[in-house]
Write a protein that holds these residues in place. Structure first.
Motif, PDB file in Angstrom:
ATOM      1  N   VAL A 227       0.816  -1.211   0.000  1.00 42.79           N
ATOM      2  CA  VAL A 227       0.000   0.000   0.000  1.00 42.79           C
ATOM      3  C   VAL A 227       0.852   1.263   0.000  1.00 42.79           C
ATOM      4  N   ALA A 228       1.843   1.341   0.872  1.00 40.02           N
ATOM      5  CA  ALA A 228       2.668   2.549   0.963  1.00 40.02           C
ATOM      6  C   ALA A 228       3.421   2.791  -0.336  1.00 40.02           C
ATOM      7  N   THR A 231       0.965   3.907  -3.053  1.00 34.16           N
ATOM      8  CA  THR A 231       0.552   5.290  -2.812  1.00 34.16           C
ATOM      9  C   THR A 231       1.627   6.267  -3.259  1.00 34.16           C
ATOM     10  N   GLU A 232       2.876   5.943  -2.956  1.00 36.98           N
ATOM     11  CA  GLU A 232       3.986   6.808  -3.374  1.00 36.98           C
ATOM     12  C   GLU A 232       4.106   6.848  -4.897  1.00 36.98           C
ATOM     13  N   LEU A 234       1.766   6.392  -7.106  1.00 38.54           N
ATOM     14  CA  LEU A 234       0.638   7.093  -7.715  1.00 38.54           C
ATOM     15  C   LEU A 234       0.750   8.605  -7.529  1.00 38.54           C
ATOM     16  N   SER A 239      -5.008   7.162  -5.341  1.00 40.39           N
ATOM     17  CA  SER A 239      -5.025   6.884  -3.912  1.00 40.39           C
ATOM     18  C   SER A 239      -5.173   5.388  -3.705  1.00 40.39           C
ATOM     19  N   ALA A 240      -4.868   4.947  -2.492  1.00 42.85           N
ATOM     20  CA  ALA A 240      -4.994   3.526  -2.160  1.00 42.85           C
ATOM     21  C   ALA A 240      -5.863   3.378  -0.924  1.00 42.85           C
TER      22      ALA A 240
END
Length: 275
Positions: A227-228, A231-232, A234, A239-240
Motif C-alpha cells: 500500500v505505501a 501510494t507513493e 501514484l 489513492s490507495a
C-alpha cells in the motif's frame, strides 16, 4: 474484423455475448444502466468473480464483465500472450460495445491489464481501479516462483485450499465454481498469465498513467504490504484504500464494500471533472 455480438446497447437484465477480437472470441456479460464500467477478473477465474457486486453496480452503471482470452468461455490463446496483448483486446471491446470513456476495474491480473490501458490509452478511459495486485516486480516473482507454481500449475484445489484464499467461509458452490473456472483455463493458461505479470513493469505503468487511479487491497490479502509503495508511486494521480475483512479476492469476500469503493471513486472522478 468480423464481430459475432450485436449487443451494442446496455439493458437492465444481464446477458451473455461473444465478440470476435484479435485474440479470438471473447465472452462478456453485460447489464445495467448508466456510465460504462468494465470488470476484469483474476487469473483462473471468470466474470463470476464479480457475480455478487455486479448486481449492486448494475443500478448505477452499464456493467461489462469479460472472460479474459484463454479463460472462462473465451477462446484459447498462446501461453506467452503479454499483458499489453490482453489490454489491446479490452480496447477492442470498448470500441465494439460503444463504451464512451468507461471506468475499468481489474483484480490481480486484471489490475495489470487495466494499468496497461491507463498508461498507453488513458485518453479513452474515465479512470481505473486496481485491486490486489503484486507490486514487487520481476525480482519478487523470481524469489517466489515456487509459490506461484504451487498455486497455478495444478488447476483443481481442495476445499481447504480454496478457503485459504478467502476470508469469508467458502460454500460448496463457491468451491465448485472455483474449480470449474480453473479447469476451464487450465494450468498452461494460468502459468502463461503469471509469466505475463512477471514480465510487466507495473511501476512504470503507474508512473505513466494519464487517468485517475484508485488502488484497493484487502486487509488480509497477500499484497497489502504494497500500500505505501503504491501510494507513493501514484502520487497525486491516485489513492490507495484497504478493505477490512477481505483477502486477495475482495469482490468475493466483501462484495458490498467492493461495489461501494468503485461507486465512490466514480463519483469523485465525475465531481472533479466538473470543476
Amino acid at each position: 474484423m468480423a464481430m459475432k455480438s450485436s449487443a451494442r446497447h446496455a439493458t437492465r437484465e444481464f446477458g451473455s455475448h461473444f465478440v470476435d477480437t484479435s485474440l479470438g472470441a471473447v465472452h462478456v456479460r453485460r447489464g445495467g444502466q448508466g456510465p460504462p464500467l468494465v470488470l476484469l477478473h483474476s487469473n483462473g477465474l471468470s466474470w463470476r468473480e464479480f457475480e455478487s457486486p455486479m448486481q449492486r453496480l448494475a443500478g448505477n452503471f452499464d456493467v461489462v464483465a469479460w472472460d479474459m482470452p484463454g479463460q472462462g468461455d473465451s477462446d484459447p490463446v498462446t501461453w506467452d500472450t503479454p499483458i499489453e496483448g490482453y489490454a489491446d483486446v479490452v480496447s477492442e471491446l470498448i470500441d465494439y460495445l460503444g463504451l464512451e470513456r468507461p471506468f475499468v476495474v481489474g483484480c490481480s491480473v486484471g489490475a495489470f491489464i487495466a494499468a496497461s490501458l491507463a498508461a498507453r490509452r488513458g485518453e479513452r478511459l474515465a479512470g481505473v481501479v486496481l485491486a490486489e495486485f503484486q507490486f514487487g516486480g520481476a525480482d519478487w516473482f523470481a524469489r517466489n516462483w515456487g509459490t506461484v507454481e504451487a498455486l497455478f500449475a495444478v488447476p483443481t484445489m481442495t476445499p481447504d485450499q480454496v478457503q485459504a484464499r478467502l476470508v469469508r467461509p467458502a460454500s460448496d458452490g463457491v468451491a465448485d465454481r472455483w474449480n470449474i473456472d480453473r479447469n476451464k483455463a487450465g494450468a498452461r493458461s494460468m502459468m502463461g498469465v503469471m509469466w505475463a505479470i512477471r514480465r510487466f513493469d507495473i511501476r512504470a505503468a503507474l508512473h505513466s498513467a494519464t487517468v485517475p487511479v484508485a488502488a484497493v487491497f484487502g486487509d488480509a490479502g497477500p499484497t497489502v504490504a504494497s500500500v505505501a509503495a503504491v501510494t507513493e508511486a501514484l502520487g497525486r494521480r491516485g489513492s490507495a484504500a484497504i478493505v477490512p475483512g477481505a483477502g486477495h479476492f475482495v469482490s468475493i469476500d466483501q462484495p458490498g464494500a467492493f461495489a461501494d469503493r468503485i461507486a465512490e471513486f466514480a463519483d469523485r472522478v465525475r465531481l472533479a471533472s466538473r470543476r
